[in-house]
Scaffold this motif. Structure first.
Motif, PDB file in Angstrom:
ATOM      1  N   THR A   1       0.827  -1.211   0.000  1.00 21.02           N
ATOM      2  CA  THR A   1       0.000   0.000   0.000  1.00 21.02           C
ATOM      3  C   THR A   1       0.865   1.266   0.000  1.00 21.02           C
ATOM      4  OG1 THR A   1      -0.128  -0.012   2.401  1.00 21.02           O
ATOM      5  CG2 THR A   1      -1.898  -1.136   1.205  1.00 21.02           C
ATOM      6  N   MET A   2       2.133   1.112  -0.327  1.00 19.19           N
ATOM      7  CA  MET A   2       3.078   2.230  -0.279  1.00 19.19           C
ATOM      8  C   MET A   2       2.702   3.395  -1.207  1.00 19.19           C
ATOM      9  SD  MET A   2       5.648   3.364   1.324  1.00 19.19           S
ATOM     10  CE  MET A   2       6.308   1.934   2.131  1.00 19.19           C
ATOM     11  N   PRO A   3       2.232   3.187  -2.434  1.00 17.24           N
ATOM     12  CA  PRO A   3       1.884   4.347  -3.269  1.00 17.24           C
ATOM     13  C   PRO A   3       0.786   5.218  -2.652  1.00 17.24           C
ATOM     14  CG  PRO A   3       2.056   2.391  -4.633  1.00 17.24           C
ATOM     15  CD  PRO A   3       2.153   1.934  -3.209  1.00 17.24           C
ATOM     16  N   ALA A   4      -0.234   4.597  -2.092  1.00 19.16           N
ATOM     17  CA  ALA A   4      -1.297   5.378  -1.465  1.00 19.16           C
ATOM     18  C   ALA A   4      -0.775   6.099  -0.227  1.00 19.16           C
ATOM     19  CB  ALA A   4      -2.473   4.480  -1.108  1.00 19.16           C
ATOM     20  N   LEU A   5       0.090   5.443   0.531  1.00 17.51           N
ATOM     21  CA  LEU A   5       0.667   6.071   1.714  1.00 17.51           C
ATOM     22  C   LEU A   5       1.532   7.267   1.339  1.00 17.51           C
ATOM     23  CD1 LEU A   5       1.165   5.995   4.778  1.00 17.51           C
ATOM     24  CD2 LEU A   5       3.117   4.517   4.300  1.00 17.51           C
ATOM     25  N   LEU A   6       2.310   7.144   0.278  1.00 19.11           N
ATOM     26  CA  LEU A   6       3.140   8.264  -0.160  1.00 19.11           C
ATOM     27  C   LEU A   6       2.300   9.458  -0.601  1.00 19.11           C
ATOM     28  CD1 LEU A   6       5.968   6.414  -2.104  1.00 19.11           C
ATOM     29  CD2 LEU A   6       6.110   7.529   0.122  1.00 19.11           C
ATOM     30  N   LEU A   7       1.196   9.200  -1.278  1.00 19.98           N
ATOM     31  CA  LEU A   7       0.317  10.300  -1.666  1.00 19.98           C
ATOM     32  C   LEU A   7      -0.329  10.950  -0.448  1.00 19.98           C
ATOM     33  CD1 LEU A   7      -1.333   8.919  -4.905  1.00 19.98           C
ATOM     34  CD2 LEU A   7       0.245  10.832  -4.697  1.00 19.98           C
ATOM     35  N   ARG A   8      -0.654  10.163   0.562  1.00 19.77           N
ATOM     36  CA  ARG A   8      -1.211  10.735   1.786  1.00 19.77           C
ATOM     37  C   ARG A   8      -0.168  11.598   2.506  1.00 19.77           C
ATOM     38  NH1 ARG A   8      -6.126   8.181   2.913  1.00 19.77           N
ATOM     39  NH2 ARG A   8      -6.345   6.206   1.824  1.00 19.77           N
ATOM     40  N   MET A   9       1.081  11.172   2.497  1.00 19.26           N
ATOM     41  CA  MET A   9       2.140  11.973   3.107  1.00 19.26           C
ATOM     42  C   MET A   9       2.366  13.268   2.331  1.00 19.26           C
ATOM     43  SD  MET A   9       3.132  10.593   5.844  1.00 19.26           S
ATOM     44  CE  MET A   9       1.549   9.860   6.174  1.00 19.26           C
ATOM     45  N   LEU A  10       2.178  13.208   1.024  1.00 23.08           N
ATOM     46  CA  LEU A  10       2.276  14.408   0.197  1.00 23.08           C
ATOM     47  C   LEU A  10       1.196  15.418   0.583  1.00 23.08           C
ATOM     48  CD1 LEU A  10       3.702  15.824  -2.155  1.00 23.08           C
ATOM     49  CD2 LEU A  10       2.108  14.678  -3.690  1.00 23.08           C
TER      50      LEU A  10
ATOM     51  N   LEU B   1      -0.096  15.725   3.547  1.00 23.73           N
ATOM     52  CA  LEU B   1       0.331  16.286   4.825  1.00 23.73           C
ATOM     53  C   LEU B   1       1.408  17.344   4.643  1.00 23.73           C
ATOM     54  CD1 LEU B   1       0.266  16.233   7.919  1.00 23.73           C
ATOM     55  CD2 LEU B   1       1.988  14.431   7.802  1.00 23.73           C
ATOM     56  N   VAL B   2       2.397  17.060   3.803  1.00 18.93           N
ATOM     57  CA  VAL B   2       3.479  18.015   3.570  1.00 18.93           C
ATOM     58  C   VAL B   2       2.944  19.285   2.914  1.00 18.93           C
ATOM     59  CG1 VAL B   2       5.573  18.397   2.207  1.00 18.93           C
ATOM     60  CG2 VAL B   2       5.300  16.299   3.518  1.00 18.93           C
ATOM     61  N   CYS B   3       2.064  19.145   1.936  1.00 22.13           N
ATOM     62  CA  CYS B   3       1.486  20.317   1.273  1.00 22.13           C
ATOM     63  C   CYS B   3       0.683  21.169   2.247  1.00 22.13           C
ATOM     64  CB  CYS B   3       0.605  19.892   0.107  1.00 22.13           C
ATOM     65  SG  CYS B   3       1.506  19.295  -1.308  1.00 22.13           S
ATOM     66  N   THR B   4      -0.060  20.523   3.128  1.00 22.51           N
ATOM     67  CA  THR B   4      -0.830  21.266   4.120  1.00 22.51           C
ATOM     68  C   THR B   4       0.089  22.041   5.051  1.00 22.51           C
ATOM     69  OG1 THR B   4      -2.537  19.556   4.033  1.00 22.51           O
ATOM     70  CG2 THR B   4      -2.594  21.048   5.891  1.00 22.51           C
TER      71      THR B   4
END
Length: 85
Positions: free
Chosen positions: A46-55, A57-60
């Motif tokens: 599930t790493m691709p979805a997790l990386l997009l979720r972290m993105l 967070l970083v953008c926020t």
């Protein structure tokens, strides 16, 4: 002085484009939920979805930090601290 100009340029760029990027990433959250569900169900990473979720967070965080001018206050406090030392 060059660093201040660079920060101002980054701030203006982030103000222009970060809101659109963040809106797109927020709109993708339901899709990310479905992708995470099915990749977990099929035994895949599930790493691709997790990386997009972290993105998201970083953008926020960047949007808050540079959009609200917090970095300017931090810069002023740091220069005050250096002056006193």
């Amino acid at each position: 002085m060059m660093a201040v100009q660079l920060l101002e340029r980054w701030r203006s760029m982030l103000k222009k484009h970060l809101a659109v990027l963040l809106f797109i990433l927020f709109a993708l959250q339901p899709v990310l939920d479905v992708i995470s569900f099915w990749t977990e169900r099929l035994g895949m990473s599930t790493m691709p979805a997790l990386l997009l979720r972290m993105l998201v967070l970083v953008c926020t965080c960047l949007w808050y930090h540079y959009g609200s001018g917090v970095y300017q206050r931090d810069y002023q406090y740091q220069s005050l601290y250096v002056y006193r030392c």
